[in-house]
Write a protein that holds these residues in place. Structure first.
Motif, PDB file in Angstrom:
ATOM      1  N   GLN A 108       0.850  -1.211   0.000  1.00 41.58           N
ATOM      2  CA  GLN A 108       0.000   0.000   0.000  1.00 41.58           C
ATOM      3  C   GLN A 108       0.882   1.257   0.000  1.00 41.58           C
ATOM      4  O   GLN A 108       0.614   2.228  -0.708  1.00 41.58           O
ATOM      5  N   ILE A 109       1.944   1.165   0.808  1.00 38.08           N
ATOM      6  CA  ILE A 109       2.855   2.321   0.866  1.00 38.08           C
ATOM      7  C   ILE A 109       3.507   2.575  -0.491  1.00 38.08           C
ATOM      8  O   ILE A 109       3.511   3.689  -0.989  1.00 38.08           O
ATOM      9  N   THR A 110       3.998   1.486  -1.078  1.00 34.19           N
ATOM     10  CA  THR A 110       4.659   1.707  -2.385  1.00 34.19           C
ATOM     11  C   THR A 110       3.673   2.227  -3.419  1.00 34.19           C
ATOM     12  O   THR A 110       3.980   3.129  -4.205  1.00 34.19           O
ATOM     13  N   ASN A 111       2.464   1.662  -3.425  1.00 28.97           N
ATOM     14  CA  ASN A 111       1.452   2.170  -4.365  1.00 28.97           C
ATOM     15  C   ASN A 111       1.198   3.649  -4.165  1.00 28.97           C
ATOM     16  O   ASN A 111       1.119   4.429  -5.105  1.00 28.97           O
ATOM     17  N   ARG A 112       1.043   3.965  -2.890  1.00 27.60           N
ATOM     18  CA  ARG A 112       0.756   5.349  -2.540  1.00 27.60           C
ATOM     19  C   ARG A 112       1.858   6.268  -3.082  1.00 27.60           C
ATOM     20  O   ARG A 112       1.592   7.269  -3.732  1.00 27.60           O
ATOM     21  N   LEU A 113       3.098   5.836  -2.814  1.00 28.45           N
ATOM     22  CA  LEU A 113       4.223   6.665  -3.258  1.00 28.45           C
ATOM     23  C   LEU A 113       4.301   6.733  -4.786  1.00 28.45           C
ATOM     24  O   LEU A 113       4.620   7.755  -5.372  1.00 28.45           O
ATOM     25  N   HIS A 114       3.973   5.591  -5.407  1.00 32.51           N
ATOM     26  CA  HIS A 114       3.909   5.616  -6.881  1.00 32.51           C
ATOM     27  C   HIS A 114       2.955   6.671  -7.362  1.00 32.51           C
ATOM     28  O   HIS A 114       3.248   7.409  -8.302  1.00 32.51           O
ATOM     29  N   ASN A 115       1.814   6.705  -6.648  1.00 33.31           N
ATOM     30  CA  ASN A 115       0.811   7.708  -7.041  1.00 33.31           C
ATOM     31  C   ASN A 115       1.324   9.129  -6.895  1.00 33.31           C
ATOM     32  O   ASN A 115       0.950  10.011  -7.650  1.00 33.31           O
ATOM     33  N   PHE A 116       2.188   9.298  -5.903  1.00 35.97           N
ATOM     34  CA  PHE A 116       2.774  10.646  -5.751  1.00 35.97           C
ATOM     35  C   PHE A 116       3.724  10.985  -6.893  1.00 35.97           C
ATOM     36  O   PHE A 116       4.147  12.114  -7.053  1.00 35.97           O
ATOM     37  N   GLY A 117       4.054   9.942  -7.584  1.00 38.57           N
ATOM     38  CA  GLY A 117       5.012  10.188  -8.672  1.00 38.57           C
ATOM     39  C   GLY A 117       6.442   9.969  -8.241  1.00 38.57           C
ATOM     40  O   GLY A 117       7.374  10.360  -8.927  1.00 38.57           O
ATOM     41  N   VAL A 118       6.609   9.312  -7.123  1.00 39.95           N
ATOM     42  CA  VAL A 118       7.967   9.076  -6.642  1.00 39.95           C
ATOM     43  C   VAL A 118       8.537   7.888  -7.410  1.00 39.95           C
ATOM     44  O   VAL A 118       7.833   6.929  -7.679  1.00 39.95           O
ATOM     45  N   THR A 119       9.776   7.950  -7.754  1.00 43.19           N
ATOM     46  CA  THR A 119      10.389   6.807  -8.436  1.00 43.19           C
ATOM     47  C   THR A 119      11.217   5.988  -7.462  1.00 43.19           C
ATOM     48  O   THR A 119      10.870   4.862  -7.143  1.00 43.19           O
ATOM     49  N   GLN A 120      12.304   6.594  -6.986  1.00 40.85           N
ATOM     50  CA  GLN A 120      13.159   5.856  -6.069  1.00 40.85           C
ATOM     51  C   GLN A 120      13.014   6.425  -4.666  1.00 40.85           C
ATOM     52  O   GLN A 120      13.340   7.589  -4.424  1.00 40.85           O
ATOM     53  N   ALA A 121      12.495   5.606  -3.764  1.00 36.14           N
ATOM     54  CA  ALA A 121      12.388   6.051  -2.372  1.00 36.14           C
ATOM     55  C   ALA A 121      12.447   4.806  -1.478  1.00 36.14           C
ATOM     56  O   ALA A 121      12.202   3.686  -1.934  1.00 36.14           O
ATOM     57  N   VAL A 122      12.817   5.045  -0.252  1.00 38.82           N
ATOM     58  CA  VAL A 122      12.846   3.939   0.725  1.00 38.82           C
ATOM     59  C   VAL A 122      12.111   4.426   1.979  1.00 38.82           C
ATOM     60  O   VAL A 122      12.301   5.577   2.394  1.00 38.82           O
ATOM     61  N   VAL A 123      11.268   3.585   2.492  1.00 37.39           N
ATOM     62  CA  VAL A 123      10.545   3.984   3.714  1.00 37.39           C
ATOM     63  C   VAL A 123      10.937   2.998   4.811  1.00 37.39           C
ATOM     64  O   VAL A 123      10.982   1.782   4.577  1.00 37.39           O
TER      65      VAL A 123
END
Lengths: 505, 242
Positions: A108-123
């Motif tokens: 869910q987190i990765t999807n969410r971040l994808h939606n933000f338009g983030v490409t490379q991120a680590v949580v």
């Protein structure tokens, strides 16, 4: 590169270095020092100094401007990129913070971040590391992890992953016991910068090139007056006494031009005065000579009526020397005309072989052997036939005075080498002692008389004959010299080389 | 050449009989006397003039058969004397110039001189020149007494040239040049050939003599001297009459 900075600091970029510029600066120094070493020992000529000054100046200036422009572009691009990376990371972190309250799953987190338009991120959530794309915990330097996770300070640093520079922003989210790391690539900035760098380098090279060109032009321009003066001096030395420098407005050069022209004028006046004197003397001599020769001729026609042998001998001496005197005065007049530059050729096309036969026939050696090469028969020259006849006559006279035995005259094309301009040789050979090497250029000087052993002491040698030959041949665009006989026998070979054309057979 | 030399001697003999009258114009008294001595030695009668004015007057009073003029004269110069004599006479004129390569020669020939000599000259040369100028015209080999070229009629025997029936005034040398050309209509004569036939010069004669005389001849013979129809230049070869 791996220093970790607190976030708002903006001058981080200073560390993202002048990489692009470095090699340039290095080679610039090396080149300059190499150039300097090469040039230092000698004192460069004026022209070279001007050229070098222009070249180095333009090079230094363009290099400096390129470096400054590059560093400015780099600064502003990176700063801009830095700001936007940090802003974006904050925005995304804030949004994520809200979501984390509902305890989402990793996907869910990765999807969410994808939606933000983030490409490379680590949580990082409660010790669990979630990679949004490919970059994971391994890509985050421990220094930054410590700073964000332990010290709970939002930080950013520049990291290089697979050779690609990235701005990595780490933001602690202490309320959710989490942290958000976002990468934003600097590849685009870097490629823009390297593009800018390349065009700046090109511009610098072009500017330096233009500088060198200007330097070359300016140096030529600067020394042109000197070159002109040198040329003029050479022209004067070569006999064109009316050569002058162009008057100029340049105060530095005006003095040079004025004094040069004054000098030339003084020289010309002096030479002309000398020449005029010779010419005046000869002119004055002509009138009494006319009288002498006319009277001597009248006496001569009555030779047999003279009472005794003594009188006849005296008359013969008189007539002989009047003729010689007349020849000498004519030669003197002629040479002074050459000196005054008053000679004009009366040119016409002459079939060389025919001309030489005619010229020999009227000379003092009408029975000289004439040899004409096959191609020699087809040669035509543009010459003043009466002047050239005198040239031939003088050479034959010379051969008669100094040589002995058979005199021959050869007419041929220039032998041996290819001769695209077309020249003919007229060579007079005698059987005398020849001309020693050291006298070969002297025999064409005025009143030069061959005095070497083995030569006949001359009572009739003209003194000016060969000097006139030289002048006349030069007027015709040719040259004359003396060498040894070609057949190895003792004797001189005088060669006249004249521009000629071969006319179709 | 041989026949010409013969003609020359024969003529000389006849000159002696008639004693050819020569006028010499020269300001240097000693040269004048010496030249006179030399010419008289040839059997000619010599009249002297020290200035151009005297010469013109002497010629008016008693026209000579040959005139020898020094170009450098006090008062009116040799060119002027030459032009003045030419106004009334076709007498052969020999110019004496200072140098061979200046404008003087062409100017002298254009003023009407037939030949020139440069100072200092041998008196032998002078008499040879004078004899050549006094030579008579050879009779036409064809036997024709008249040569016709369109509107031009040459009568060698009478020394006359008519254009459209009107007599033209040519100098003796111009006439001889015209007859030489006219006796072989259409044949091209080189400058050397004309120098030989008309002036008696060899290979080393001055081609300008021919050129200037042709020019002078055209102004008299042609309707339009700039576009000659009779005395035509054949480039590189010479001249011909048609």
């Amino acid at each position: 590169m791996s220093d970790v900075d607190d976030v708002p600091p903006v001058d981080v970029t200073a560390q993202l270095p002048v990489v692009m510029l470095r090699p340039v600066r290095l080679s610039w120094r090396r080149r300059l020092s190499r150039l300097w070493i090469r040039l230092r020992p000698q004192k460069p000529a004026l022209r070279r100094r001007i050229f070098l000054t222009f070249s180095l100046g333009s090079f230094a200036l363009s290099a400096f401007l390129a470096a400054a422009t590059y560093s400015f572009a780099q600064n502003s691009l990176l700063r801009q990129r830095d700001h936007s990376a940090i802003d974006q990371a904050y925005r995304n972190a804030r949004a994520l913070q809200g979501d984390l309250a509902s305890q989402p799953t990793a996907s869910q987190i990765t999807n969410r971040l994808h939606n933000f338009g983030v490409t490379q991120a680590v949580v990082e959530v409660q010790g669990q590391w979630i990679a949004v794309l490919t970059f994971g915990r391994a890509e985050i330097p421990t220094a930054l992890q410590t700073r964000v996770l332990h010290d709970l300070v939002a930080s950013r640093m520049v990291v290089s992953i697979h050779g690609e520079p990235q701005i990595l922003v780490g933001i602690p989210l202490p309320e959710q016991n989490a942290a958000y790391f976002e990468f934003s690539s600097l590849a685009e900035v870097q490629s823009t910068l390297s593009g800018v760098g390349r065009s700046l380098l090109a511009a610098a090279i072009v500017t330096t090139g233009i500088g060198m060109l200007l330097g070359a032009l300016a140096s030529r321009r600067a020394v042109r007056p000197l070159a002109e003066a040198a040329q003029a001096a050479k022209a004067i030395a070569g006999g064109r006494l009316d050569t002058r420098l162009e008057p100029t407005d340049d105060p530095d050069l005006r003095l040079l031009a004025i004094s040069f022209n004054d000098m030339a004028a003084a020289l010309q006046a002096r030479v002309e005065r000398d020449a005029r004197f010779a010419s005046d003397v000869s002119h004055e001599l002509r009138s009494p000579l006319m009288t002498l020769s006319a009277s001597a001729e009248v006496l001569s026609s009555r030779r047999e009526e003279l009472p005794d042998e003594k009188s006849r001998a005296a008359l013969d001496l008189l007539v002989g020397d009047v003729t010689r005197f007349q020849g000498l005065v004519e030669d003197l007049l002629e040479i002074s005309r050459f000196d005054a530059g008053a000679i004009r050729l009366n040119r016409e096309d002459l079939v060389l072989a025919e001309f030489v036969r005619q010229a020999v026939a009227v000379s003092s050696v009408p029975d000289a052997t004439i040899r004409v090469s096959d191609r020699g028969e087809a040669l035509v020259i543009a010459g003043d036939k009466r002047r050239l006849a005198r040239v031939v006559a003088n050479l034959l006279d010379n051969a008669r005075f100094y040589g002995s035995g058979e005199i021959s005259i050869d007419v041929s094309e220039v032998a041996g080498e290819t001769d695209p301009l077309g020249h003919a040789w007229i060579a007079v050979e005698d059987h005398g002692a020849g001309v020693p090497m050291e006298e070969r250029s002297l025999v064409f000087e005025r009143f030069a008389r061959g005095g070497s052993a083995g030569r006949r002491s001359l009572s009739e040698g003209a003194g000016l004959g060969l000097a006139l030959v030289d002048e006349d041949v030069r007027m015709h665009g040719g040259r004359v010299w003396v060498e040894d006989r070609r057949d190895g026998e003792s004797g001189a070979r005088f060669v006249i080389e004249l521009p000629a054309e071969e006319v179709g057979v | 050449m041989a026949s010409m030399a013969l003609l020359g001697t024969r003529h000389r003999a006849s000159c002696k009989a008639m004693s050819t009258h020569i006028l010499t114009v020269e300001d240097d008294e000693r040269i004048r006397s010496a030249v006179k001595l030399a010419l008289e030695d040839e059997g000619w009668t010599v009249e002297e003039a020290a200035t151009g004015e005297d010469a013109i007057e002497a010629f008016r009073r008693h026209p000579a058969e040959v005139v020898l003029i020094d170009i450098m004269l006090p008062g009116i110069d040799g060119f002027e004397v030459c032009r003045s004599i030419r106004k009334t006479s076709d007498v052969p004129i020999v110019m004496v110039t200072a140098r061979a390569d200046t404008h003087d020669i062409v100017a002298g020939l254009e003023a009407g001189a037939d030949d020139y000599l440069t100072k200092p000259f041998q008196p032998k040369e002078l008499s040879a020149r004078i004899r050549a100028l006094l030579r008579r015209i050879k009779p036409t080999p064809s036997g024709h007494s008249k040569l016709l070229f369109d509107d031009l009629e040459i009568i060698p025997e009478e020394g006359k040239v008519l254009r459209d029936g009107e007599e033209l005034h040519l100098t003796k040398t111009e006439f001889r040049l015209l007859v030489e050309l006219g006796q072989n209509p259409g044949r091209v004569f080189s400058r050397e050939a004309l120098l030989d036939k008309v002036w008696g010069y060899g290979y080393f004669g001055d081609g300008r003599l021919v050129d200037v005389h042709v020019r002078r001849l055209r102004t008299k013979v042609e309707h339009d001297a700039a576009n000659p129809r009779h005395v035509v230049t054949v480039r590189g070869l010479g001249y011909r009459l048609q």
